[in-house]
Design a protein around this motif. Sequence first.
Motif, short mmCIF file in Angstrom:
data_model
loop_
_atom_site.label_atom_id
_atom_site.label_comp_id
_atom_site.label_asym_id
_atom_site.label_seq_id
_atom_site.Cartn_x
_atom_site.Cartn_y
_atom_site.Cartn_z
N ALA A 91 -7.59 -8.17 -5.91
CA ALA A 91 -7.46 -8.88 -4.63
C ALA A 91 -8.18 -10.21 -4.67
O ALA A 91 -7.68 -11.24 -4.18
CB ALA A 91 -7.99 -8.02 -3.50
N GLU A 92 -9.38 -10.22 -5.25
CA GLU A 92 -10.10 -11.48 -5.41
C GLU A 92 -9.38 -12.41 -6.37
O GLU A 92 -9.21 -13.61 -6.09
CB GLU A 92 -11.51 -11.22 -5.93
CG GLU A 92 -12.51 -10.77 -4.88
CD GLU A 92 -13.92 -10.72 -5.44
OE1 GLU A 92 -14.61 -11.77 -5.41
OE2 GLU A 92 -14.33 -9.65 -5.91
N GLU A 116 -9.89 -12.90 -0.68
CA GLU A 116 -9.27 -11.64 -1.04
C GLU A 116 -7.82 -11.71 -0.55
O GLU A 116 -7.55 -12.27 0.50
CB GLU A 116 -9.99 -10.45 -0.40
CG GLU A 116 -11.36 -10.15 -0.98
CD GLU A 116 -11.99 -8.93 -0.32
OE1 GLU A 116 -12.00 -7.85 -0.92
OE2 GLU A 116 -12.48 -9.08 0.82
N ARG A 138 -10.80 -2.09 -2.32
CA ARG A 138 -11.01 -3.54 -2.42
C ARG A 138 -11.04 -3.92 -3.89
O ARG A 138 -12.06 -4.35 -4.42
CB ARG A 138 -12.32 -3.98 -1.75
CG ARG A 138 -12.64 -3.40 -0.40
CD ARG A 138 -11.85 -3.91 0.75
NE ARG A 138 -12.00 -5.30 1.08
CZ ARG A 138 -11.99 -5.77 2.34
NH1 ARG A 138 -11.92 -4.94 3.38
NH2 ARG A 138 -12.03 -7.06 2.56
N CYS A 196 -18.13 -6.65 1.60
CA CYS A 196 -16.77 -7.02 1.20
C CYS A 196 -16.76 -8.47 0.71
O CYS A 196 -17.13 -9.36 1.49
CB CYS A 196 -15.80 -6.88 2.37
SG CYS A 196 -15.68 -5.18 2.99
N PRO A 197 -16.34 -8.69 -0.54
CA PRO A 197 -15.91 -7.72 -1.54
C PRO A 197 -17.06 -6.83 -1.98
O PRO A 197 -18.22 -7.15 -1.75
CB PRO A 197 -15.37 -8.59 -2.68
CG PRO A 197 -16.02 -9.91 -2.50
CD PRO A 197 -16.24 -10.09 -1.04
#
Length: 447
Positions: free
Chosen positions: A212-213, A185, A208, A281-282
């Motif tokens: 981001a990934e 991330e 999240r 998370c994620p």
Amino acid sequence: MADLAITGPVLRDGRLEEAVVVVDGGRISAVEPAGTHVDAAERVRLAADEVLLPGLVDTHVHVNEPGRTEWEGFASATRAAAAGGVTTLVDMPLNSIPPTVDPAALETKRRAAEGRCHVDVGFWGGAVPSSLGRLRALADEGVFGFKCFLVDSGVPEFAPLDRAQLDRALAEVASFDGLMVVHAEDPDVLADAPACAGPSYAGFVGSRPREAEDAAISGLLDLARENGTRVHVLHLSSASALPLLAKARADGVRVTVETCPHYLTLSAEEVPDGHTEFKCCPPIRDAANRDALWRALVDGAIDAVVSDHSPSTVDLKRLDTGDFGSAWGGVASLQLGLPLMWTAARERGIGLGQVVAWMSTGPAALAGLDAKGAIEPGRDADLVAFAPDASFVVDPGRLHHRNPVTPYAGRTLTGAVRDVWLTGRRIVAGGSVAPDPLGRLIRKDRR
């Protein structure tokens, strides 16, 4: 005379065939056609509703011992693994204290695990800023590769790598042809996202975002390409990153990717506000994203399905306040992975052989566990008698996880683990885990 012979439907190469699996000295010595007479000290015939599977391999488990054993420990985690048909697990280098970032910490971890494991257990090493330049020493001690974070890990003793440090770590790992496994991330994207506080699950997902990934995976692939490093993307939740991964593979980048049962069996739409047992998370994303992950699995774009078993104590999940901002992010599911995946797969018309490929063969190949992942002569006799049509309701109090918190409470699942053999020795009988811990501590062979 062989030690053991098991007769019944056997899953091999994705297909069920009537056969006799012969075990000698902890290994499978032969797989004979049904009806073959075998002299064996113990003979087992599977029940009419059972099939024989290779033991599952889970390469993403947070055991947390020593230091946070109240979250989970080797005894409880490996009992849960055995009860779920997992005969080999590889422990992540955090959230134990100390984290597994140097040979001394690895030895501490092994001492804590010795004589307490009900299944075979290996270890990942950790790549943190303070361990860079010294990773080879951990590799020489038998870790299966190196885990790093690109964002805050959630615990202060396991710091993330920035881009320059990641570049340096990948170059170092490439120098001895090791493997880097990455929590991908992007910190800048997360910093720009709305902050999360309170019980709103939509608010948590917004904090999240999938971007981001995607950004982190893109940057990782660029550096892996430049350094020639073998890399693995952990717990993929964003299906929009799949084209990036496909292009990188086509370009010759050595990259594999995993996802987890919670991303495949749950969706954001069904997570009630305040139910922090679903936080990870994620995050668990929407149903359309989930369906895209399933398509990628079937197409071979995702290599493995593993638990990312990341438990904590009940208080850290903030079940009393339902605050997604402060709750620990992690789903405990080590014992439930096989029935979760089988329940969802059969609803989609996917066969048991494919599920086992994702949960046994694939993870074994990732870690280089050549003796695991299939029912073949020469492999370890890690075997599971599984009843694919049996069903049960998930009762958190009946799970072996140290803390009874699960997002699956009350769900009806299909598929029951009845008996499990570890290197030919029965460690689960009729669903009950044997009291004696017979698991071994295993090392990566670097010859």
